[in-house]
Design a protein around this motif. Sequence first.
Motif, PDB file in Angstrom:
ATOM      1  N   THR A  81       0.820  -1.209   0.000  1.00 53.90           N
ATOM      2  CA  THR A  81       0.000   0.000   0.000  1.00 53.90           C
ATOM      3  C   THR A  81       0.858   1.264   0.000  1.00 53.90           C
ATOM      4  N   ARG A  82       2.103   1.152   0.486  1.00 52.09           N
ATOM      5  CA  ARG A  82       3.005   2.319   0.525  1.00 52.09           C
ATOM      6  C   ARG A  82       4.247   2.145  -0.329  1.00 52.09           C
ATOM      7  N   ARG A  83       4.499   0.921  -0.795  1.00 55.44           N
ATOM      8  CA  ARG A  83       5.713   0.646  -1.559  1.00 55.44           C
ATOM      9  C   ARG A  83       5.565   1.131  -3.003  1.00 55.44           C
ATOM     10  N   PRO A  84       6.532   1.895  -3.508  1.00 54.38           N
ATOM     11  CA  PRO A  84       6.470   2.302  -4.914  1.00 54.38           C
ATOM     12  C   PRO A  84       6.948   1.192  -5.830  1.00 54.38           C
ATOM     13  N   TRP A  85       6.644   1.318  -7.104  1.00 57.50           N
ATOM     14  CA  TRP A  85       7.282   0.476  -8.097  1.00 57.50           C
ATOM     15  C   TRP A  85       8.685   1.015  -8.349  1.00 57.50           C
ATOM     16  N   VAL A  86       9.599   0.150  -8.773  1.00 59.77           N
ATOM     17  CA  VAL A  86      10.936   0.597  -9.163  1.00 59.77           C
ATOM     18  C   VAL A  86      11.426  -0.273 -10.315  1.00 59.77           C
ATOM     19  N   ARG A  87      11.920   0.376 -11.358  1.00 53.36           N
ATOM     20  CA  ARG A  87      12.467  -0.310 -12.516  1.00 53.36           C
ATOM     21  C   ARG A  87      13.719   0.427 -12.975  1.00 53.36           C
ATOM     22  N   SER A  88      14.573  -0.239 -13.738  1.00 48.56           N
ATOM     23  CA  SER A  88      15.818   0.358 -14.220  1.00 48.56           C
ATOM     24  C   SER A  88      15.645   0.900 -15.640  1.00 48.56           C
ATOM     25  N   PHE A  89      16.203   2.092 -15.859  1.00 51.98           N
ATOM     26  CA  PHE A  89      16.170   2.714 -17.185  1.00 51.98           C
ATOM     27  C   PHE A  89      17.478   3.461 -17.415  1.00 51.98           C
ATOM     28  N   THR A  90      17.803   3.654 -18.697  1.00 49.53           N
ATOM     29  CA  THR A  90      18.962   4.477 -19.021  1.00 49.53           C
ATOM     30  C   THR A  90      18.498   5.895 -19.328  1.00 49.53           C
ATOM     31  N   VAL A  91      19.347   6.845 -19.017  1.00 52.36           N
ATOM     32  CA  VAL A  91      19.041   8.249 -19.286  1.00 52.36           C
ATOM     33  C   VAL A  91      19.263   8.516 -20.766  1.00 52.36           C
ATOM     34  N   ARG A  92      18.241   9.009 -21.440  1.00 46.03           N
ATOM     35  CA  ARG A  92      18.375   9.314 -22.873  1.00 46.03           C
ATOM     36  C   ARG A  92      19.099  10.640 -23.084  1.00 46.03           C
ATOM     37  N   ARG A  93      18.701  11.654 -22.349  1.00 46.17           N
ATOM     38  CA  ARG A  93      19.373  12.959 -22.400  1.00 46.17           C
ATOM     39  C   ARG A  93      19.345  13.578 -21.012  1.00 46.17           C
ATOM     40  N   PHE A  94      20.378  14.349 -20.707  1.00 43.00           N
ATOM     41  CA  PHE A  94      20.484  15.026 -19.412  1.00 43.00           C
ATOM     42  C   PHE A  94      20.799  16.491 -19.671  1.00 43.00           C
ATOM     43  N   ARG A  95      19.941  17.383 -19.167  1.00 44.21           N
ATOM     44  CA  ARG A  95      20.127  18.819 -19.337  1.00 44.21           C
ATOM     45  C   ARG A  95      20.263  19.457 -17.951  1.00 44.21           C
TER      46      ARG A  95
END
Length: 267
Positions: A81-95
């Motif tokens: 009820t309080r736990r978020p989802w978490v998944r791995s992703f790569t950063v496409r662009r960083f500004r």
Amino acid sequence: MFKVRRPATRRMINLEVRDNTRVSPGFTRLTLGGPELKHLENSGHDQVVRLFFAREGQRELRMPTVSNDVWLAELLLLPKTRRPWVRSFTVRRFRPEECELEIEVALHGDAGPASAWAARAEPGDQAGIFDEGIAYLPPDHAGRQLLVGDESALPAILSILEHAPASLVAEVFLEVPEVADIRKDIVHPEGVRVHWIAREGTRPVPGMLALEAVKGAALPPGRFYTWAAGEAGLPTGVRRHLVTDRGVPKSDIAFIGYWRHGRSSPG
């Protein structure tokens, strides 16, 4: 074992969705931003972050409180009820000057929580990230490279190519769900050849067509650096083929399994 370089310091970073743009039938681009991005080190072009997002029905995002590898244990102790989802992703662009980054998410309908959340995410929705570092670490002499990935590795490979030196010579194999997901305007050095492979529903496991393409490719002789990522069977299959069938040194290969077909990630 391939190397992963992590930043000297890391911390949990709270952000919010600023924009959500459909790039193609199979991809959407999320722009995340917030002042806490000043704490993110732009460490490389295949930079992996853990992306935290709320489950459906949760009013707010609850991030882990620790900024080290104990975060997962803390997360799993929370009730759903309080736990978020978490998944791995790569950063496409960083500004960093705009305190924004982009993450591209491969959409699979409601088959996974990340795909479902990304498809409906709106400006103002909460999100969070935790930096996991980079694995694309070619040696200085690696003027020739082999890059291989499925749709989960597409953002990283596009970022690598955009920032590559003009002298780079590389064979690139990219597998995507549909022909409509093929990017027509990617930026890369003149010596790079990009081979697009679209499944169009022909294979249940992503990455297997790309693996077959690599096995059948006429790669030039001599040493080269390889970076392969995606569904676990693709990078491990590429590594096994290169080492066993082509005599490539294991030290010249970085292989990263982002996910496993039919198995959900912890959290």
